[in-house]
Design a protein around this motif. Sequence first.
Motif, mmCIF file in Angstrom:
data_model
loop_
_atom_site.group_PDB
_atom_site.id
_atom_site.type_symbol
_atom_site.label_atom_id
_atom_site.label_comp_id
_atom_site.label_asym_id
_atom_site.label_seq_id
_atom_site.Cartn_x
_atom_site.Cartn_y
_atom_site.Cartn_z
ATOM 1 N N PRO A 4 -5.259 -3.728 14.083
ATOM 2 C CA PRO A 4 -4.270 -2.811 13.549
ATOM 3 C C PRO A 4 -4.811 -3.645 11.921
ATOM 4 O O PRO A 4 -4.707 -4.589 12.134
ATOM 5 C CB PRO A 4 -3.130 -2.150 13.619
ATOM 6 N N ARG A 5 -5.864 -2.760 10.888
ATOM 7 C CA ARG A 5 -5.657 -3.269 9.855
ATOM 8 C C ARG A 5 -3.913 -3.750 9.078
ATOM 9 O O ARG A 5 -3.263 -2.911 9.220
ATOM 10 C CB ARG A 5 -6.183 -2.375 8.650
ATOM 11 N N ARG A 6 -4.507 -4.337 7.979
ATOM 12 C CA ARG A 6 -2.524 -4.859 7.729
ATOM 13 C C ARG A 6 -3.071 -4.718 6.725
ATOM 14 O O ARG A 6 -3.249 -5.101 5.615
ATOM 15 C CB ARG A 6 -2.121 -6.493 7.628
ATOM 16 N N VAL A 7 -2.269 -3.322 5.477
ATOM 17 C CA VAL A 7 -2.373 -3.310 4.285
ATOM 18 C C VAL A 7 -1.423 -3.402 3.700
ATOM 19 O O VAL A 7 0.192 -3.936 4.256
ATOM 20 C CB VAL A 7 -1.691 -1.310 4.439
ATOM 21 N N ARG A 8 -1.727 -4.305 2.314
ATOM 22 C CA ARG A 8 -0.386 -5.052 1.128
ATOM 23 C C ARG A 8 -0.359 -4.343 0.010
ATOM 24 O O ARG A 8 -1.534 -3.198 -0.245
ATOM 25 C CB ARG A 8 -0.811 -6.204 1.432
ATOM 26 N N HIS A 9 0.330 -4.420 -0.690
ATOM 27 C CA HIS A 9 0.681 -3.257 -2.705
ATOM 28 C C HIS A 9 0.082 -4.830 -3.431
ATOM 29 O O HIS A 9 0.715 -5.588 -2.830
ATOM 30 C CB HIS A 9 2.464 -3.029 -2.472
ATOM 31 N N ILE A 10 -1.000 -4.248 -4.308
ATOM 32 C CA ILE A 10 -0.487 -5.348 -5.482
ATOM 33 C C ILE A 10 -0.450 -4.484 -6.583
ATOM 34 O O ILE A 10 -0.421 -3.891 -6.869
ATOM 35 C CB ILE A 10 -2.358 -6.066 -5.192
ATOM 36 N N HIS A 11 0.598 -4.989 -7.064
ATOM 37 C CA HIS A 11 1.513 -4.487 -8.507
ATOM 38 C C HIS A 11 0.862 -5.441 -9.613
ATOM 39 O O HIS A 11 1.218 -6.825 -9.602
ATOM 40 C CB HIS A 11 2.624 -4.689 -8.336
ATOM 41 N N ILE A 12 -0.064 -4.809 -10.845
ATOM 42 C CA ILE A 12 -0.604 -5.360 -11.772
ATOM 43 C C ILE A 12 -0.301 -5.087 -13.588
ATOM 44 O O ILE A 12 -0.265 -3.922 -13.556
ATOM 45 C CB ILE A 12 -1.705 -6.029 -11.708
ATOM 46 N N GLU A 13 0.348 -5.671 -13.847
ATOM 47 C CA GLU A 13 1.004 -5.913 -15.285
ATOM 48 C C GLU A 13 0.056 -6.955 -16.043
ATOM 49 O O GLU A 13 -0.453 -7.959 -16.329
ATOM 50 C CB GLU A 13 1.961 -5.610 -15.448
ATOM 51 N N SER A 14 -0.204 -5.912 -17.447
ATOM 52 C CA SER A 14 -0.780 -6.657 -18.504
ATOM 53 C C SER A 14 -0.782 -6.243 -19.906
ATOM 54 O O SER A 14 -1.417 -5.170 -20.318
ATOM 55 C CB SER A 14 -2.487 -7.304 -18.472
ATOM 56 N N GLY A 15 0.147 -5.760 -20.500
ATOM 57 C CA GLY A 15 0.657 -5.523 -21.925
ATOM 58 C C GLY A 15 1.094 -4.112 -21.251
ATOM 59 O O GLY A 15 1.895 -3.823 -20.178
ATOM 60 N N PRO A 16 1.201 -3.144 -21.935
ATOM 61 C CA PRO A 16 1.007 -2.051 -21.927
ATOM 62 C C PRO A 16 1.178 -1.614 -20.800
ATOM 63 O O PRO A 16 1.054 -0.187 -19.655
ATOM 64 C CB PRO A 16 0.862 -0.975 -22.244
ATOM 65 N N LEU A 17 -0.407 -1.710 -19.403
ATOM 66 C CA LEU A 17 -0.996 -1.638 -18.491
ATOM 67 C C LEU A 17 -0.429 -2.377 -17.282
ATOM 68 O O LEU A 17 -0.034 -2.968 -17.622
ATOM 69 C CB LEU A 17 -2.702 -2.166 -18.486
ATOM 70 N N THR A 45 0.393 -10.709 -15.072
ATOM 71 C CA THR A 45 1.483 -10.804 -14.255
ATOM 72 C C THR A 45 0.899 -9.740 -13.001
ATOM 73 O O THR A 45 0.495 -8.653 -12.880
ATOM 74 C CB THR A 45 2.886 -10.939 -14.311
ATOM 75 N N PHE A 46 0.947 -10.127 -11.812
ATOM 76 C CA PHE A 46 0.516 -9.446 -10.663
ATOM 77 C C PHE A 46 1.727 -10.060 -9.030
ATOM 78 O O PHE A 46 2.168 -11.334 -9.880
ATOM 79 C CB PHE A 46 -0.409 -9.258 -10.393
ATOM 80 N N THR A 47 2.049 -9.183 -8.421
ATOM 81 C CA THR A 47 2.770 -9.222 -7.312
ATOM 82 C C THR A 47 2.128 -8.815 -5.993
ATOM 83 O O THR A 47 1.179 -7.524 -6.326
ATOM 84 C CB THR A 47 4.331 -9.254 -7.620
ATOM 85 N N VAL A 48 2.075 -9.038 -4.840
ATOM 86 C CA VAL A 48 1.877 -8.589 -3.745
ATOM 87 C C VAL A 48 3.105 -8.929 -2.777
ATOM 88 O O VAL A 48 3.467 -9.332 -2.868
ATOM 89 C CB VAL A 48 -0.098 -10.222 -3.362
#
Length: 66
Positions: A4-17, A45-48
């Motif tokens: 099965p396809r493994r799904v991940r989450h990415i959270h990205i921040e740049s200033g107010p974005l 910045t980002f996290t996975v």
Amino acid sequence: MKSPRRVRHIHIESGPLVLDFQGSAEQISSVAAQLAAAADAADLTFTVDNEVGPHLPELPCGGLWE
């Protein structure tokens, strides 16, 4: 049998974005590698992680990151 396809989450921040997406592990890994190369210059910045849910949109143009 295909695994099965493994799904991940990415959270990205740049200033107010602030962005959150889900995608295949391969897609997210590819995006994270590109972001890491630009993170310092872009004040980014980002996290996975594995915190995936139906509320997260799919990574835009996800096929390009495979």
